[in-house]
Write a protein that holds these residues in place. Sequence first.
Motif, PDB file in Angstrom:
ATOM      1  N   LEU A 265       0.827  -1.203   0.000  1.00 27.96           N
ATOM      2  CA  LEU A 265       0.000   0.000   0.000  1.00 27.96           C
ATOM      3  C   LEU A 265       0.864   1.257   0.000  1.00 27.96           C
ATOM      4  N   ILE A 266       1.928   1.253   0.809  1.00 27.07           N
ATOM      5  CA  ILE A 266       2.822   2.411   0.878  1.00 27.07           C
ATOM      6  C   ILE A 266       3.562   2.592  -0.445  1.00 27.07           C
ATOM      7  N   ILE A 267       3.973   1.489  -1.068  1.00 30.52           N
ATOM      8  CA  ILE A 267       4.683   1.582  -2.349  1.00 30.52           C
ATOM      9  C   ILE A 267       3.782   2.206  -3.414  1.00 30.52           C
ATOM     10  N   VAL A 268       2.530   1.770  -3.464  1.00 33.29           N
ATOM     11  CA  VAL A 268       1.584   2.350  -4.434  1.00 33.29           C
ATOM     12  C   VAL A 268       1.364   3.830  -4.130  1.00 33.29           C
ATOM     13  N   SER A 269       1.199   4.151  -2.847  1.00 35.09           N
ATOM     14  CA  SER A 269       0.988   5.550  -2.457  1.00 35.09           C
ATOM     15  C   SER A 269       2.188   6.411  -2.818  1.00 35.09           C
ATOM     16  N   ASP A 270       3.390   5.909  -2.547  1.00 34.06           N
ATOM     17  CA  ASP A 270       4.596   6.681  -2.879  1.00 34.06           C
ATOM     18  C   ASP A 270       4.720   6.898  -4.380  1.00 34.06           C
ATOM     19  N   THR A 271       4.417   5.871  -5.153  1.00 31.73           N
ATOM     20  CA  THR A 271       4.499   6.004  -6.605  1.00 31.73           C
ATOM     21  C   THR A 271       3.514   7.054  -7.114  1.00 31.73           C
ATOM     22  N   LEU A 272       2.283   7.031  -6.605  1.00 35.05           N
ATOM     23  CA  LEU A 272       1.294   8.021  -7.018  1.00 35.05           C
ATOM     24  C   LEU A 272       1.686   9.423  -6.578  1.00 35.05           C
TER      25      LEU A 272
END
Length: 569
Positions: free
Chosen positions: A353-360
């Motif tokens: 979830l954090i990886i997706v959030s950071d990418t966005l």
Amino acid sequence: MHNYFDSVMEESESLLAARSEERRPNSNGHCRWGLRAPNMDPRVVEDLRRRLKYFFMNPCQKYKARGRKPWKLMLQILKIVIITVQLVSFGLSNEMMVTFKDENLMTFRHLFLKGYKDHQLGGHVLYTKADVYDHIYYVIDRYIQLQNLTVGNLAYERTDGEYTPLIVCQEFYRNSNIDPGNETFDIDPHINTDCFSIYPVQSLDNSSLSTPLNFSLDFRRLLSVNVYFTLKTINLQTVRHHELPDCYVFHVVIIFDNHAHSGSIKVAVGNDVTINECRDWNVEGTSGKNDYWLLFFDSAVILACFTSLILCLRSVINGIQLQFEFNTFFHAYYNKIVTMSDRMEFVNGWYILIIVSDTLTIAGSAFKIGIQMKFMTSYDVCSILLGTATMLVWVGVLRYLGLFKKYNILILTLRAAFPNVIRFCCCAAMIYLGYCFCGWIVLGPYHDKFRTLGKVTECLFSLINGDDMYATFMKMRNNGYMVWLFSRLYLYSFISLFIYMVLSLFIALITDTYETIKHLQQEKVPVSQLQAFIAECRDEPDSGRYKTDEGPGPCCLFSCFCCGCRKKM
């Protein structure tokens, strides 16, 4: 759900029972499992168990175990603050931009549409030839006299020192011979376009427009009349918020739509906006330092998210490597395959979830910098990226609330119920889609809420939640008896099926999972083979055993297991 948890508990209890018979105390007073594979070093098993227990510790326990500061935790807290501040800042700018665009669009409607009124029912519609000509001439005249009419800062566009003209284009069938009285027609479906230009420096009079322009319309084969023109303005309201104003270019189009040939021509106004940096500006007491501070802040957000992305990727990779080690050990020691649910325990969903959030966030911040530097005007894309990223960041706060047992019940229930909920929704979706298609085909011609497939899905979803039921029933009263009767059977069956059965089963499914999780927490019984294996480690985080624990590498573990298996064979 009960059968799944019962089977897992029975397997875990049998595993613990077998281990209790084989346990024996070592010199340090700790319990160690008896080794079935000959010549396998007991310290390998103990070190693996301790590494697994350390891997599943929370940040506070890891700090007690090895004294490592929870950098990821502190970074996530910092991210919540700076990403929220960034979103609020961008949201205010986006709100001013959208409001300015909408207000200018409303201004164009009042300026160029004759007799336009706000919230006009049915839109702006013309029914006679005289009205169509009158409205087209009215648009041309208002465009020419714009500087004397408008109260805004609207101006004509210049290209190479010359004004950009207003362009009137009509689209029509190439050739047609239509005679409704004799029920005959002969038509060439190819579309021709005829355009002429009007420059704002010309002085025209409404009474003499038709002759000098040589403008006439053949309404029998006319498809549409489109009027194009470009206007420029400056959004000055941003000055109050310590932002430099932007220069806007509005590409306006007024469409007289006659595609239906139903005796009515619908008139609509649309505009496409281009936002540019003003060439020369001067605001008293203001400089461009504010923009540089915003760029620096956005760069800091990108740096923080990139650091968080690297740390979380490293943790995910470490978890996958540890999963392979445990799988190899379990296969060699128990001659069993690790279940998929146990394997997924090593893949931390919060890190994903954090990886997706950071990418966005990184992508959204890059778009935001581009908007501030006037390289792009993708406000909608930027707002979607930053809004979704901020939502995921705040959802990620549940991870830290889950460290407390009383708050962890929500997360455990969602994770355990998710597979069954997805399967249940797939089955319910088949029934839902059937009702959608049926309502669209049968009720669409008679009911506004069923006119398109998208409206049908929205209407039925609202009915499931008990919204606007009476209005939906009432709008079907004035139609034919057969359609009216079908609509009653359709709506009554849908509401009864989904509210009294589907929703009740959906709630029961989640409630059953919640009760099962609550029971397992009260009994404190390991619910998986992985948890049963880790439960044998009695070392507390502050015991000091984790500080000197440097487990063997994967190659050493693999060689120990393979050596033991070969000797066992």
